[in-house]
Design a protein around this motif. Structure first.
Motif, PDB file in Angstrom:
ATOM      1  N   GLU A 111       0.831  -1.202   0.000  1.00 29.70           N
ATOM      2  CA  GLU A 111       0.000   0.000   0.000  1.00 29.70           C
ATOM      3  C   GLU A 111       0.867   1.254   0.000  1.00 29.70           C
ATOM      4  O   GLU A 111       1.911   1.308   0.666  1.00 29.70           O
ATOM      5  N   GLY A 118      -4.161   3.699  -2.573  1.00 28.30           N
ATOM      6  CA  GLY A 118      -3.856   2.790  -3.665  1.00 28.30           C
ATOM      7  C   GLY A 118      -2.723   1.836  -3.324  1.00 28.30           C
ATOM      8  O   GLY A 118      -2.088   1.941  -2.269  1.00 28.30           O
ATOM      9  N   VAL A 150      -9.519   0.900  -9.524  1.00 29.80           N
ATOM     10  CA  VAL A 150      -9.171   0.574  -8.141  1.00 29.80           C
ATOM     11  C   VAL A 150      -8.133   1.544  -7.575  1.00 29.80           C
ATOM     12  O   VAL A 150      -7.717   1.401  -6.422  1.00 29.80           O
ATOM     13  N   LEU A 153      -7.915   3.028  -3.762  1.00 26.06           N
ATOM     14  CA  LEU A 153      -8.535   2.146  -2.770  1.00 26.06           C
ATOM     15  C   LEU A 153      -7.482   1.661  -1.769  1.00 26.06           C
ATOM     16  O   LEU A 153      -6.287   1.616  -2.081  1.00 26.06           O
ATOM     17  N   ASP A 154      -7.945   1.282  -0.573  1.00 32.39           N
ATOM     18  CA  ASP A 154      -6.994   0.755   0.404  1.00 32.39           C
ATOM     19  C   ASP A 154      -6.602  -0.667   0.010  1.00 32.39           C
ATOM     20  O   ASP A 154      -7.143  -1.255  -0.942  1.00 32.39           O
ATOM     21  N   ASP A 157      -9.404  -3.563  -0.104  1.00 35.88           N
ATOM     22  CA  ASP A 157     -10.434  -3.349  -1.133  1.00 35.88           C
ATOM     23  C   ASP A 157      -9.869  -3.564  -2.534  1.00 35.88           C
ATOM     24  O   ASP A 157     -10.529  -4.156  -3.399  1.00 35.88           O
ATOM     25  N   ALA A 158      -8.647  -3.079  -2.774  1.00 33.34           N
ATOM     26  CA  ALA A 158      -8.040  -3.242  -4.089  1.00 33.34           C
ATOM     27  C   ALA A 158      -7.766  -4.718  -4.390  1.00 33.34           C
ATOM     28  O   ALA A 158      -8.066  -5.218  -5.486  1.00 33.34           O
TER      29      ALA A 158
END
Length: 207
Positions: A111, A118, A150, A153-154, A157-158
């Motif tokens: 991350e 992202g 995507v 996104l964290d 979630d991604a």
């Protein structure tokens, strides 16, 4: 005699304040103007004409003297030249890569810092599908999975979008640049990015 002298001095003093005819004022006025012209010329020397001051400190005398002022626009141009060396156009499709990979892909994602969000490719697992494909590089920013955006996104979630993909081979689109180049001031516009992801990014390159 002392009293007389005093009176004479008083008279002389009063005479000194007497109103003179208009024509007698001209020499003094001319001399005064000449004095300031000389000052202006002295301060308008070539070296001083090239002097620059901050726009917030500009005063009327600065404008009178003709001193140049550094504008905000000049500053922005200078700042822009400093970042030109590492600039990557995030709205140029040439700076993106797409791959179609089977799962498990063998990609280790990480991350980005919280200011960006992202995830990006941290490394490729040796002997994995992605390593064998040979197109992805460490640092690539994940932008889309199939036609779903995507980016931003964290981590969970991604990755969840990749895991939930029903396709035998899942298409990933990634930006070849840093998080700052993609998420920072020079990043793509929302409209461009939405349209780019909706069409599935760029054509997946063959390994």
């Amino acid at each position: 005699m002392k009293t007389s002298t005093t009176l004479l001095l008083t008279v002389s003093t009063v005479s000194g304040f007497a109103v003179l005819p208009q024509s007698q004022h001209s020499p003094s006025t001319t001399a005064l103007n000449g004095l300031f012209d000389g000052v202006k010329e002295a301060f308008s020397a070539p070296a001083l004409e090239r002097s620059q001051i901050d726009s917030e400190r500009e005063t009327p005398i600065d404008r009178w003297m003709g001193w140049s002022v550094v504008s905000e626009q000049d500053g922005s141009v200078e700042a822009g030249s400093k970042v030109a060396a590492d600039f990557v156009d995030s709205m140029d499709e040439k700076n993106y890569v797409s791959v179609e990979l089977e799962k498990p892909m063998g990609i280790i994602f990480e991350e980005n810092d919280s200011e960006f969000g992202g995830i990006f490719v941290q490394s490729l697992k040796e002997g994995g599908v992605a390593a064998a494909n040979g197109l992805l590089q460490s640092g690539d920013q994940l932008v889309a999975v199939g036609t779903k955006k995507v980016s931003g996104l964290d981590f969970d979630d991604a990755l969840g979008v990749i895991i939930d993909s029903p396709d035998a081979k899942t298409k990933l689109t990634l930006f070849r640049g840093t998080a700052k180049q993609f998420y920072g001031p020079t990043g793509p516009s929302k409209e461009w990015l939405a349209s780019f992801c909706e069409k599935g990014g760029v054509v997946a390159a063959s390994s």
